[in-house]
Design an enzyme around this catalytic site. Structure first.
Site, PDB file in Angstrom:
ATOM      1  CG  PHE A 199       1.151  21.229   9.495  1.00 56.21           C
ATOM      2  CD1 PHE A 199       1.923  20.696   8.476  1.00 56.21           C
ATOM      3  CD2 PHE A 199       1.695  21.295  10.768  1.00 56.21           C
ATOM      4  CE1 PHE A 199       3.219  20.244   8.712  1.00 56.21           C
ATOM      5  CE2 PHE A 199       2.988  20.849  11.020  1.00 56.21           C
ATOM      6  CZ  PHE A 199       3.751  20.319   9.986  1.00 56.21           C
ATOM      7  CB  VAL A 200      -1.585  16.392  11.189  1.00 54.49           C
ATOM      8  CG1 VAL A 200      -1.407  15.455  12.387  1.00 54.49           C
ATOM      9  CG2 VAL A 200      -3.070  16.695  10.975  1.00 54.49           C
ATOM     10  CE1 TYR A 236      -7.889  16.791   0.996  1.00 56.99           C
ATOM     11  CE2 TYR A 236      -6.176  17.526  -0.512  1.00 56.99           C
ATOM     12  CZ  TYR A 236      -6.710  17.481   0.754  1.00 56.99           C
ATOM     13  OH  TYR A 236      -6.089  18.122   1.787  1.00 56.99           O
TER      14      TYR A 236
END
Length: 243
Positions: free
Chosen positions: A169-170, A214
Site C-alpha cells: 500500500f502506498v 504484473y
C-alpha cells in the site's frame, strides 16, 4: 498503547499546519518496520481496508499488529514481517551495515519536474524511527508513505518455499511515482537473496491497471482460481463439527 533540519532543500515547503508540499525532488527509503512504526502501520492497514471495501470485516488493532509482527522469536521474513516506505525532502544516509537480514533500500533525489505532492497528513505520518530503533518524534522531515506485509509461504508443487506478499500500500498522494514498484522489488530481491523460489500475492480482479503491470513484469496470473476464507463465527462453527 498497550505495548512495550536544520536546513531543508527547496523541494520542501510547509503550506499550512499538517500539510506539506514536495516540489521537484524527493528521497525514499524502504526499511524493516520496528515497534515504533505500529501506530503508523495501523493507520496504513486501516486505509487499505477502506480502499478495498473491507472495513466491515476489519478487526486489526495496534496490539494485534505488535503481537503478530514483533513477538516472534524468528528472524524477519521467517515470520510475518513489515517493510516501511519513508519519504523525505532530504537525502537519506546510506546504510551498509545492519543487525538484521535486510539492508535498507535508499533512492535519493527523485526528480519530478511536472509533479507536486500535497500531503494533508504531514504530522500524522511523521516517522519516529531514528535509525537505531529509538523514539525520535522530532525526526527531521521523514514521513511514512506506505508499507508491505509479507510472510513465508510454501506450495507443494514447487521445490523451494517463498514469500507471500499479503499487503502492499502506498498512500494516495504518493502514488504514480513508482514507489509501489520499489516496494515490490524490495520483496522480490529479499526472496532471491534468501534462496526462495517464488513470491505470491493477490490482486483484485477489478484492478486491470495493476494486473497489466504484473503481467508485464512477468508474473503468472491465474484467473481460474478464487481466494477462499473461513473465519469468524463460521470458522468456529465448522471447527466444532465432527461429521
Amino acid at each position: 498503547m498497550e505495548y512495550s533540519t536544520s536546513s531543508l532543500i527547496n523541494s520542501f515547503q510547509p503550506k499550512e499546519k499538517h500539510t506539506t508540499l514536495f516540489n521537484h525532488q524527493i528521497s525514499a527509503r524502504i526499511r524493516l518496520a520496528t515497534q515504533l512504526d505500529v501506530p503508523n502501520l495501523h493507520k496504513l492497514v486501516t486505509q487499505m481496508a477502506e480502499y478495498h471495501g473491507l472495513s466491515q470485516i476489519f478487526t486489526t488493532t495496534e496490539t494485534s499488529l505488535y503481537n503478530n509482527l514483533f513477538k516472534s522469536p524468528n528472524p524477519p521474513f521467517h515470520s510475518p514481517t513489515a517493510l516501511i516506505l519513508e519519504i523525505s525532502p532530504n537525502p537519506f544516509p546510506q546504510t551498509n551495515h545492519t543487525t538484521t537480514n535486510f539492508v535498507p533500500i535508499i533512492k535519493n533525489n527523485y526528480n519530478f519536474d511536472n509533479l507536486e505532492i500535497l500531503d494533508h497528513e504531514l504530522e500524522t505520518y511523521r516517522s519516529k524511527f531514528n535509525g537505531h530503533g529509538h523514539d525520535n518524534s522530532n525526526n527531521c522531515n521523514v514521513y511514512v508513505a506506505g508499507h508491505v506485509l509479507v510472510y513465508p509461504s510454501y506450495n507443494g508443487f514447487f521445490e523451494k518455499p517463498g514469500l507471500f506478499l499479503d499487503q502492499m500500500f502506498v498512500r494516495k498522494c504518493y502514488r504514480g511515482m513508482k514507489f509501489g514498484k520499489l516496494l515490490f522489488s524490495a520483496v522480490a530481491m529479499q526472496a532471491e537473496k534468501m534462496g526462495m523460489g517464488m513470491v505470491d500475492w493477490l490482486v483484485a480482479d477489478w484492478n486491470e491497471e495493476t494486473i497489466n503491470f504484473y503481467e508485464k513484469m512477468g508474473a503468472h496470473y491465474i484467473p481460474e482460481y478464487r481466494l477462499c476464507k473461513l473465519y469468524g463465527d463460521q470458522l468456529q462453527a465448522f471447527g466444532k463439527k465432527s461429521d
